[in-house]
Design a protein around this motif. Structure first.
Motif, mmCIF file in Angstrom:
data_model
loop_
_atom_site.group_PDB
_atom_site.id
_atom_site.type_symbol
_atom_site.label_atom_id
_atom_site.label_comp_id
_atom_site.label_asym_id
_atom_site.label_seq_id
_atom_site.Cartn_x
_atom_site.Cartn_y
_atom_site.Cartn_z
ATOM 1 N N CYS B 17 0.830 -1.197 0.000
ATOM 2 C CA CYS B 17 0.000 0.000 0.000
ATOM 3 C C CYS B 17 0.865 1.249 0.000
ATOM 4 O O CYS B 17 0.592 2.220 -0.715
ATOM 5 N N ALA B 20 2.205 1.771 -3.434
ATOM 6 C CA ALA B 20 1.169 2.272 -4.326
ATOM 7 C C ALA B 20 0.962 3.769 -4.107
ATOM 8 O O ALA B 20 0.833 4.542 -5.059
ATOM 9 N N LEU B 21 0.967 4.160 -2.825
ATOM 10 C CA LEU B 21 0.778 5.577 -2.524
ATOM 11 C C LEU B 21 1.953 6.397 -3.065
ATOM 12 O O LEU B 21 1.770 7.475 -3.641
ATOM 13 N N PHE B 23 3.800 5.609 -5.578
ATOM 14 C CA PHE B 23 3.638 5.651 -7.035
ATOM 15 C C PHE B 23 2.668 6.758 -7.433
ATOM 16 O O PHE B 23 2.946 7.571 -8.320
ATOM 17 N N LEU B 24 1.534 6.807 -6.722
ATOM 18 C CA LEU B 24 0.537 7.825 -7.043
ATOM 19 C C LEU B 24 1.120 9.224 -6.821
ATOM 20 O O LEU B 24 0.951 10.121 -7.646
ATOM 21 N N ALA B 25 1.821 9.377 -5.700
ATOM 22 C CA ALA B 25 2.313 10.705 -5.364
ATOM 23 C C ALA B 25 3.384 11.161 -6.348
ATOM 24 O O ALA B 25 3.352 12.287 -6.848
ATOM 25 N N VAL B 26 4.322 10.276 -6.686
ATOM 26 C CA VAL B 26 5.460 10.692 -7.498
ATOM 27 C C VAL B 26 5.174 10.606 -8.988
ATOM 28 O O VAL B 26 5.349 11.579 -9.726
ATOM 29 N N ARG B 27 4.685 9.452 -9.422
ATOM 30 C CA ARG B 27 4.495 9.287 -10.862
ATOM 31 C C ARG B 27 3.259 10.032 -11.364
ATOM 32 O O ARG B 27 3.202 10.475 -12.504
ATOM 33 N N VAL B 28 2.229 10.123 -10.532
ATOM 34 C CA VAL B 28 0.972 10.673 -11.019
ATOM 35 C C VAL B 28 0.778 12.136 -10.645
ATOM 36 O O VAL B 28 0.421 12.957 -11.476
ATOM 37 N N SER B 29 1.019 12.464 -9.359
ATOM 38 C CA SER B 29 0.766 13.861 -9.011
ATOM 39 C C SER B 29 2.045 14.687 -9.056
ATOM 40 O O SER B 29 2.010 15.900 -8.937
ATOM 41 N N GLY B 30 3.194 14.016 -9.210
ATOM 42 C CA GLY B 30 4.444 14.740 -9.417
ATOM 43 C C GLY B 30 4.934 15.500 -8.213
ATOM 44 O O GLY B 30 5.420 16.613 -8.326
ATOM 45 N N VAL B 31 4.815 14.898 -7.044
ATOM 46 C CA VAL B 31 5.415 15.518 -5.877
ATOM 47 C C VAL B 31 6.929 15.383 -6.017
ATOM 48 O O VAL B 31 7.447 14.307 -6.297
ATOM 49 N N ARG B 55 1.201 25.252 -10.605
ATOM 50 C CA ARG B 55 1.723 23.908 -10.833
ATOM 51 C C ARG B 55 1.861 23.564 -12.312
ATOM 52 O O ARG B 55 2.227 22.456 -12.661
#
Lengths: 272, 152, 259
Positions: B17, B20-21, B23-31, B55
């Motif tokens: 988990c 996955a989080l 992945f979402l944060a870095v690959r998807v929202s670009g933190v 942004r």
């Protein structure tokens, strides 16, 4: 408070009234259970014998009257106080109610693990002792689904005495047992009561077995105790209801028929 | 024994988990996990930013080199002030670097494009880009086209 | 007429009583968790509730992500905007489908199992006998399940969204040939950590609360018969589905507001 002085009676029930829905189950029941004795309650099915055990255990609350266990008014206790009191009670359910996801060993060890900080090896010894006393030490690794009804009941008995309770209650311990298993349970109840100096309360409708081990018997009917006394006293009692129940007569003051209109009227469609 | 395995599996589940989080944060929202430690903060004044979002990316020669951090309005001159964080490695952006607001494809979002200059001196954090060209609004283009065609 | 009113009144009172019992159960169960000795019960429940739902969640997420990619692609390719497939899928999954579909699957997979398990424990007097042994079943049975459900659903939803986005990338980039940089960069530009991912997780927390509450309560309050358990299981799935879908509307309204 005042009952703390003399508690020769472990359970004292006074004028207890209890309804289930609209139906009156107990209508001013009075009874007492003496310490270290085997007391039995017999009566026809549906007279609320199991309900009585739940009232004593505090799972149900009477509409009026008091239930005192070890000097405490059960219905006035807080939730925490009630759980504290229950640690000193054991109840053997008719259905055995073993925890199906735990082994026999873990079932018996359950309350020891929850209520005490005993070491694993001490718990091990205690559990084997209890299992040995019901003769099922060899079944410790079985799951409840692998047990016969009689074995399950004996395991449940071992579990109920795991914490060495002062009071143990049996709900229909003889029903659904083959004659040998029944004999085993009968002698176990008496033997455990005497060996561990417990107080036993037994609910049953198996008159013969109950008579053979009880010190005192109450006969329940219509929400009150219609008779009480030692087995011999009851045998001598000539009240119509007592005679009917003890001798197993199909009809009498306790009617064979559930209350209904005359059969003739019913069948001819006179009503409705 | 069985409890041990359960614990290991549950641990792996929680870890999955977490991955996955991440992945979402870095690959998807670009933190940006590295943060903006060495970022160069530049601002630019535009007459029109129409549709630029904070942004939004800042690019040079088609390569993303930073992000828009803030868009504010100059209450005096009625211009938009866009603050950007630029990758710290680009310490040699000349003073006359230009900034334009461009559109990605026909339906894409707006972004800021930087055009390299020729000055010998470099922009440092806090500087203002002077040479700017605001967003071109489709409505204005159409308007100009219509009036231009009418006047000829 | 008066009889009808009386019946309706009784039904309403029954409902109120049920809500009351549910709240009391909730309160006294949660009253108690922070004890280290309960950690093992909690971990066991995470295994039963969370880990065992994982395969279902991953498989559903994989196919939903792939299907979304296909559908977005066929529409967007007509405008030459196929790179927006990434953004579209990511937004839909993070904001809506991730939380909602996970909650629905969770209600069907774990919720019904919780109800059936507790219902059966109730029917076979296991809860009563636990009570009579001085062990509070609310703490021993109910609380670990409530907490585990509350933690598991958000975790499953995060995994759901991640797997869905990954599979949409698989379909979109590797199969349909969308340009990889554009596909991922689109997401990077548009998706925001709090606005999209964070609020999605807030939604799943609300769903987790309601679904596990319904599941546990239906089991705890079920009639102790086989018929009672089966209808309680059905009710769990129906009530939680309706609750999730209705709540989702209001949560979206509140969180993404301005309508």
């Amino acid at each position: 408070m005042e009952a703390g002085v003399i508690i020769s009676d472990l359970i004292e029930i006074k004028d207890m009234v209890f309804y289930r829905g609209e139906r009156v189950i107990f209508n001013g029941l009075c009874m007492s259970v003496a310490e270290n004795a085997v007391t039995s309650i017999i009566g026809p099915s549906g007279t609320g014998k199991t309900t009585l055990l739940r009232l004593i255990g505090g799972q149900l609350v009477p509409a009026s009257g008091t239930v005192r266990v070890m000097g405490e008014n059960v219905s006035k206790l807080s939730r925490a106080g009630l759980f504290e009191l229950r640690k000193k009670m054991g109840l053997l359910f008719q259905s055995s109610a073993l925890f199906t996801d735990l082994t026999v060993y873990e079932n018996v060890a359950f309350s020891l693990r929850v209520h005490t900080d005993l070491s694993d090896s001490l718990i091990h010894n205690l559990v084997l002792m209890k299992l040995n006393s019901v003769g099922l030490r060899g079944a410790r690794d079985l799951m409840p689904s692998q047990l016969s009804g009689g074995m399950a009941r004996r395991i449940a008995l071992a579990r109920a005495i795991a914490m060495d309770p002062a009071l143990i209650m049996y709900d229909e311990p003889f029903t659904g047992q083959d004659p040998i298993a029944m004999g085993v349970v009968v002698s176990l109840i008496r033997a455990l009561n005497d060996a561990l100096s417990m107080t036993s309360l037994l609910v049953s409708h198996d008159i013969y077995e109950t008579m053979s081990i009880s010190d005192k018997i109450y006969i329940l009917s219509d929400g009150v105790a219609i008779a009480s006394g030692s087995p011999e006293e009851l045998q001598a009692n000539q009240t119509e209801k007592v005679v009917q129940f003890l001798n197993g007569l199909p009809d009498g003051p306790v009617p064979f028929h559930y209350p209904a209109d005359e059969f003739v009227n019913d069948i001819l469609g006179a009503t409705h | 024994m069985s409890i041990r395995t359960t614990e290991i599996i549950v641990g792996a589940f929680v870890l999955a988990c977490g991955l996955a989080l991440a992945f979402l944060a870095v690959r998807v929202s670009g933190v940006d996990l590295e943060g903006n430690r060495d970022a160069i903060m530049l601002s630019a004044r535009f007459d029109e930013v129409g549709g630029l979002s904070s942004r939004a990316k800042v690019s040079m020669a088609g390569v993303t080199i930073g992000r828009v951090i803030d868009i504010d309005i100059d209450t005096e001159f009625g211009e938009a002030i866009v603050t950007m964080a630029i990758d710290g490695r680009l310490s040699k952006l000349s003073l006359d670097t230009g900034a334009r607001i461009l559109t990605e494809g026909v339906l894409g979002g707006k972004y800021v494009g930087l055009i390299p200059g020729a000055d010998e001196e470099y922009l440092v954090s806090g500087d203002v880009i002077v040479d700017t060209q605001g967003a071109i609004l489709l409505e204005n283009l159409i308007g100009e086209f219509v009036t231009g065609a009418g006047s000829k | 007429m008066i009889r009808l009113l009386r019946i309706l009144g009784q039904i309403a009172l029954g409902r109120f009583a049920q809500i009351g019992r549910a709240s009391i159960m909730w309160g006294s169960a949660l009253n108690s968790l922070p004890k280290t000795s309960d950690a093992r019960l909690f971990i066991d429940q995470i295994y039963v509730i969370g880990v065992k739902s994982l395969i279902l969640i991953v498989m559903s997420a994989f196919s939903i992500g792939a299907v979304l990619a296909l559908q977005f692609y066929t529409q967007l390719v007509r405008f030459g905007a196929e790179e927006a497939v990434g953004v579209g899928v990511a937004m839909v999954l993070l904001r809506e489908l991730g939380p909602v579909v996970t909650a629905l699957l969770f209600a069907g997979r774990a919720g019904s199992a919780i109800t059936a398990e507790i219902g059966l424990m109730n029917a076979t007097d296991q809860l009563s006998s636990m009570e009579m042994m001085g062990v509070d079943p609310l703490k021993r049975i109910v609380a670990p399940r409530l907490w585990a459900g509350f933690f598991c659903l958000p975790m499953l939803a995060i995994i759901f969204s991640a797997v869905g986005i990954w599979s949409s990338g698989l379909v979109g980039v590797d199969w349909l040939g969308i340009e990889s940089v554009g596909f991922w960069a689109g997401m990077l530009d548009t998706v925001e950590l709090w606005e999209d991912i964070g609020k999605g997780i807030v939604k799943t927390l609300v769903f987790a609360l309601i679904v596990t509450w319904i599941a546990v309560f239906q089991g705890y309050d079920s009639e102790p018969t086989s018929e009672g358990i089966s209808s309680a299981t059905t009710r769990t799935v129906i009530f939680s589905s309706v609750a999730v879908l209705t709540l989702d509307f209001f949560l979206t309204l509140v969180m993404y507001g301005d309508f």
